[in-house]
Design a protein around this motif. Sequence first.
Motif, PDB file in Angstrom:
ATOM      1  N   VAL A 100       0.842  -1.164  -0.046  1.00  0.00           N
ATOM      2  CA  VAL A 100      -0.050   0.096   0.079  1.00  0.00           C
ATOM      3  C   VAL A 100       0.889   1.170  -0.228  1.00  0.00           C
ATOM      4  CG1 VAL A 100      -1.905   1.295   1.158  1.00  0.00           C
ATOM      5  CG2 VAL A 100      -1.752  -1.130   1.270  1.00  0.00           C
ATOM      6  N   LEU A 101       0.719   2.241  -1.227  1.00  0.00           N
ATOM      7  CA  LEU A 101       1.598   3.165  -1.239  1.00  0.00           C
ATOM      8  C   LEU A 101       0.904   4.387  -1.405  1.00  0.00           C
ATOM      9  CD1 LEU A 101       3.634   1.836  -3.925  1.00  0.00           C
ATOM     10  CD2 LEU A 101       4.270   1.820  -1.605  1.00  0.00           C
ATOM     11  N   HIS A 102       1.295   5.351  -1.014  1.00  0.00           N
ATOM     12  CA  HIS A 102       0.468   6.854  -1.121  1.00  0.00           C
ATOM     13  C   HIS A 102       0.803   7.288  -2.572  1.00  0.00           C
ATOM     14  CE1 HIS A 102      -0.989   7.910   3.000  1.00  0.00           C
ATOM     15  NE2 HIS A 102       0.176   7.090   3.437  1.00  0.00           N
ATOM     16  N   ASN A 103      -0.577   7.608  -3.092  1.00  0.00           N
ATOM     17  CA  ASN A 103      -0.210   7.987  -4.485  1.00  0.00           C
ATOM     18  C   ASN A 103       0.018   9.409  -4.802  1.00  0.00           C
ATOM     19  OD1 ASN A 103      -0.869   7.587  -7.304  1.00  0.00           O
ATOM     20  ND2 ASN A 103      -3.154   7.511  -7.024  1.00  0.00           N
ATOM     21  N   VAL A 104       1.245   9.667  -4.313  1.00  0.00           N
ATOM     22  CA  VAL A 104       1.873  11.036  -4.460  1.00  0.00           C
ATOM     23  C   VAL A 104       3.186  11.041  -4.921  1.00  0.00           C
ATOM     24  CG1 VAL A 104       2.107  13.003  -2.921  1.00  0.00           C
ATOM     25  CG2 VAL A 104       0.232  11.618  -2.436  1.00  0.00           C
ATOM     26  N   CYS A 105       3.470  11.484  -6.081  1.00  0.00           N
ATOM     27  CA  CYS A 105       4.903  11.429  -6.510  1.00  0.00           C
ATOM     28  C   CYS A 105       5.779  12.408  -5.331  1.00  0.00           C
ATOM     29  CB  CYS A 105       4.902  12.174  -7.876  1.00  0.00           C
ATOM     30  SG  CYS A 105       6.480  11.732  -8.788  1.00  0.00           S
ATOM     31  N   HIS A 107       8.430  13.951  -6.306  1.00  0.00           N
ATOM     32  CA  HIS A 107       9.005  15.027  -6.911  1.00  0.00           C
ATOM     33  C   HIS A 107       8.032  16.310  -6.655  1.00  0.00           C
ATOM     34  CE1 HIS A 107       9.644  17.556 -11.071  1.00  0.00           C
ATOM     35  NE2 HIS A 107      10.727  17.632 -10.312  1.00  0.00           N
ATOM     36  N   ARG A 108       6.927  16.300  -7.265  1.00  0.00           N
ATOM     37  CA  ARG A 108       6.202  17.585  -7.086  1.00  0.00           C
ATOM     38  C   ARG A 108       4.731  17.312  -6.717  1.00  0.00           C
ATOM     39  NH1 ARG A 108       7.385  21.481 -12.200  1.00  0.00           N
ATOM     40  NH2 ARG A 108       5.643  22.338 -11.307  1.00  0.00           N
ATOM     41  N   GLY A 109       4.351  16.117  -6.286  1.00  0.00           N
ATOM     42  CA  GLY A 109       3.197  15.772  -5.863  1.00  0.00           C
ATOM     43  C   GLY A 109       2.260  15.231  -6.515  1.00  0.00           C
ATOM     44  N   ALA A 110       2.386  14.870  -8.001  1.00  0.00           N
ATOM     45  CA  ALA A 110       1.443  14.586  -8.893  1.00  0.00           C
ATOM     46  C   ALA A 110       0.766  13.269  -8.436  1.00  0.00           C
ATOM     47  CB  ALA A 110       1.985  14.614 -10.152  1.00  0.00           C
ATOM     48  N   ARG A 111      -0.187  12.819  -8.751  1.00  0.00           N
ATOM     49  CA  ARG A 111      -0.769  11.476  -8.754  1.00  0.00           C
ATOM     50  C   ARG A 111       0.116  10.820  -9.453  1.00  0.00           C
ATOM     51  NH1 ARG A 111      -2.825  12.610  -4.658  1.00  0.00           N
ATOM     52  NH2 ARG A 111      -4.941  12.650  -4.134  1.00  0.00           N
ATOM     53  N   VAL A 112       0.607   9.603  -9.266  1.00  0.00           N
ATOM     54  CA  VAL A 112       1.289   8.748  -9.649  1.00  0.00           C
ATOM     55  C   VAL A 112       0.311   7.790 -10.875  1.00  0.00           C
ATOM     56  CG1 VAL A 112       3.045   6.672  -9.703  1.00  0.00           C
ATOM     57  CG2 VAL A 112       2.994   8.508  -8.055  1.00  0.00           C
ATOM     58  N   LEU A 113      -0.495   7.038 -10.060  1.00  0.00           N
ATOM     59  CA  LEU A 113      -1.619   6.432 -11.086  1.00  0.00           C
ATOM     60  C   LEU A 113      -3.004   7.135 -11.175  1.00  0.00           C
ATOM     61  CD1 LEU A 113      -0.578   2.505 -10.039  1.00  0.00           C
ATOM     62  CD2 LEU A 113       0.182   3.730 -11.811  1.00  0.00           C
ATOM     63  N   THR A 114      -3.436   7.003 -11.946  1.00  0.00           N
ATOM     64  CA  THR A 114      -4.812   7.891 -12.213  1.00  0.00           C
ATOM     65  C   THR A 114      -5.983   7.236 -12.572  1.00  0.00           C
ATOM     66  OG1 THR A 114      -4.243   8.406 -14.564  1.00  0.00           O
ATOM     67  CG2 THR A 114      -3.613   9.922 -12.921  1.00  0.00           C
ATOM     68  N   ALA A 115      -5.572   5.913 -12.872  1.00  0.00           N
ATOM     69  CA  ALA A 115      -6.718   5.091 -13.342  1.00  0.00           C
ATOM     70  C   ALA A 115      -7.438   4.423 -11.892  1.00  0.00           C
ATOM     71  CB  ALA A 115      -6.391   3.810 -14.340  1.00  0.00           C
ATOM     72  N   PRO A 116      -8.810   3.716 -11.685  1.00  0.00           N
ATOM     73  CA  PRO A 116      -9.235   3.505 -10.574  1.00  0.00           C
ATOM     74  C   PRO A 116      -8.577   1.943 -10.231  1.00  0.00           C
ATOM     75  CG  PRO A 116     -10.914   3.383 -12.281  1.00  0.00           C
ATOM     76  CD  PRO A 116      -9.825   4.201 -12.862  1.00  0.00           C
ATOM     77  N   ALA A 117      -8.215   1.440 -11.548  1.00  0.00           N
ATOM     78  CA  ALA A 117      -7.798  -0.143 -11.372  1.00  0.00           C
ATOM     79  C   ALA A 117      -6.865  -0.442 -12.492  1.00  0.00           C
ATOM     80  CB  ALA A 117      -8.864  -1.014 -11.067  1.00  0.00           C
ATOM     81  N   GLY A 118      -5.993  -1.346 -12.570  1.00  0.00           N
ATOM     82  CA  GLY A 118      -5.228  -1.924 -13.677  1.00  0.00           C
ATOM     83  C   GLY A 118      -4.138  -2.824 -13.181  1.00  0.00           C
ATOM     84  N   THR A 119      -3.291  -2.736 -14.137  1.00  0.00           N
ATOM     85  CA  THR A 119      -1.869  -3.724 -13.875  1.00  0.00           C
ATOM     86  C   THR A 119      -0.943  -2.923 -14.419  1.00  0.00           C
ATOM     87  OG1 THR A 119      -3.287  -5.715 -14.586  1.00  0.00           O
ATOM     88  CG2 THR A 119      -1.041  -5.885 -14.741  1.00  0.00           C
ATOM     89  N   THR A 120       0.239  -2.977 -13.554  1.00  0.00           N
ATOM     90  CA  THR A 120       1.507  -2.444 -13.875  1.00  0.00           C
ATOM     91  C   THR A 120       2.492  -3.085 -13.468  1.00  0.00           C
ATOM     92  OG1 THR A 120       2.505  -0.130 -13.351  1.00  0.00           O
ATOM     93  CG2 THR A 120       1.664  -1.310 -11.581  1.00  0.00           C
ATOM     94  N   GLY A 121       3.711  -2.922 -14.066  1.00  0.00           N
ATOM     95  CA  GLY A 121       5.185  -3.108 -13.519  1.00  0.00           C
ATOM     96  C   GLY A 121       5.670  -2.409 -12.598  1.00  0.00           C
ATOM     97  N   ASN A 122       6.394  -1.541 -13.174  1.00  0.00           N
ATOM     98  CA  ASN A 122       6.853  -0.278 -12.570  1.00  0.00           C
ATOM     99  C   ASN A 122       5.711   0.891 -12.458  1.00  0.00           C
ATOM    100  OD1 ASN A 122       9.502  -1.363 -11.625  1.00  0.00           O
ATOM    101  ND2 ASN A 122      10.299  -0.856 -13.613  1.00  0.00           N
ATOM    102  N   LEU A 123       6.101   1.711 -11.429  1.00  0.00           N
ATOM    103  CA  LEU A 123       4.909   3.028 -11.268  1.00  0.00           C
ATOM    104  C   LEU A 123       5.707   4.094 -11.619  1.00  0.00           C
ATOM    105  CD1 LEU A 123       4.316   0.598  -9.059  1.00  0.00           C
ATOM    106  CD2 LEU A 123       3.101   2.413  -7.992  1.00  0.00           C
ATOM    107  N   VAL A 124       5.061   4.654 -13.210  1.00  0.00           N
ATOM    108  CA  VAL A 124       5.534   5.665 -13.453  1.00  0.00           C
ATOM    109  C   VAL A 124       4.510   6.846 -13.547  1.00  0.00           C
ATOM    110  CG1 VAL A 124       6.769   6.736 -15.653  1.00  0.00           C
ATOM    111  CG2 VAL A 124       6.691   4.231 -15.290  1.00  0.00           C
ATOM    112  N   CYS A 125       5.159   7.963 -12.969  1.00  0.00           N
ATOM    113  CA  CYS A 125       4.298   9.311 -12.683  1.00  0.00           C
ATOM    114  C   CYS A 125       4.484   9.809 -14.141  1.00  0.00           C
ATOM    115  CB  CYS A 125       5.036  10.107 -11.892  1.00  0.00           C
ATOM    116  SG  CYS A 125       4.281  11.750 -11.675  1.00  0.00           S
ATOM    117  N   GLY A 126       3.057  10.290 -14.652  1.00  0.00           N
ATOM    118  CA  GLY A 126       2.899  10.698 -15.960  1.00  0.00           C
ATOM    119  C   GLY A 126       3.301  12.254 -16.103  1.00  0.00           C
ATOM    120  N   TYR A 127       3.860  12.954 -15.133  1.00  0.00           N
ATOM    121  CA  TYR A 127       4.125  14.406 -14.956  1.00  0.00           C
ATOM    122  C   TYR A 127       5.754  14.276 -15.511  1.00  0.00           C
ATOM    123  CZ  TYR A 127       4.070  19.309 -13.472  1.00  0.00           C
ATOM    124  OH  TYR A 127       4.064  20.508 -13.546  1.00  0.00           O
TER     125      TYR A 127
END
Length: 434
Positions: A100-105, A107-127
């Motif tokens: 369980v990770l806080h969804n706060v990058c 760097h400058r606080g952007a949401r890292v993941l924006t979809a309500p659900a999905g599948t990921t490998g590494n977590l990439v901030c879209g900013y």
Amino acid sequence: MSAQVNMPLKSRGNLASSLPAEQVAEISELFDLRRVGYSLDAPFYTDPTIFNIDMRAIFGQHWIFAASIAELPEPGDYVTVDYGPYSLIVLRNDDGGVNVLHNVCRHRGARVLTAPAGTTGNLVCGYHSWTYSPSGDLIHASAPGETKFDKSCFGLKRAHSRVFAGLIFVCMADEPPTDFDETGKIFEPYLAPHDLSKTKIAYQQNIIEDGNWKLVMENNRECYHCDGHPELACSLFPTWGLTEGLIPMHLEEVWDRNKGAQSALEDRCRRYGLPYQVVEELDTRVAGIRISRDSLDGDGESFSPDGHRLSKKLLGDLRDFRLGRCSMHLQPNSWFHFLGDHVITFAVFPINEHQTLVRTTWLVADDAVEGVDYDLNKLTHTWKQTNLQDKAFVELCQNGASSPAYEPGPYMKSEYQVEAFINWYVQRVQEHLA
């Protein structure tokens, strides 16, 4: 049971300490003067400062139901969970556990993941493409010229997690309440035979109710209003919560039928070695709970017009569809129905002082085939209608609490679980304010 995720988010202290002393004293007095056996004063449902205290004292300190393991069947699967000011990533890791990770990058606080659900490998901030491992470690940050940039200092902040009987709980406190493990030991034997690890999502519904989260929970904790649920009343005995001496004349025949069905259900539970006794500690422990196995009307199998099963596939290692419903309430944000043919989970996520997200998830056996083993519309019909009716009831109460004419009214004897919820809430917030 999963182990907790290490290194939780460090708290910023008691919210009350950042408020003017006069305001803290005024809010504390509201709690101190709360009249036992009556609904709360209007500010508890309408005031943004009290909502912020709720978010820190309740949702920032206690174990919150977030999702079921069926929502994360494979490594890399995730859901995002938002409530109040918080956003969390709940992620299945490679060893089958949950991070369980806080969804706060960082760097400058952007949401890292924006979809309500999905599948990921590494977590990439879209900013700016800061990239984190599934455990939250920062593994890539494009920073030309930053010779002293130490990635190890900028991992995603973490929260605690527990998994009991396939249900995922999160806690953001530095030191989570310790009695939750004991509560898990209470309910795990009731739920384990349904085996959520071998279920899948049939449907998930998100409803935003224009009401304070406490009104949503109060509405759930009583059946005094169940005459307003005609679809549900086909299978759920509307005498739930009543005892001898409290049965209205028009429900006496229903009460007698309920007693006979409950006796037959308990016989089956003893035959199959399933616990069914009522355990009720809603306000006598920090991780408050009520759990029991209760009979259903008609065929006694599921939430259908005649009580007949809604899926042809039994869950887990159950041997009989006629097992009523295993009903569980957990403080502060969830309730559940475990049946022989499916499971329904309910999670309450506050948005602000006058809006609440209610998430309902229907789970069926993982080998059940839609259109063959179950009809999705029939499976979800009763609780879809019930949820819409409850939404309307909650919104009526929110409108009333916003009126200058509002004053707290008395709870009826059948609403004792509402009183227990409010008593639990008041105790927890007073501990925080102290």
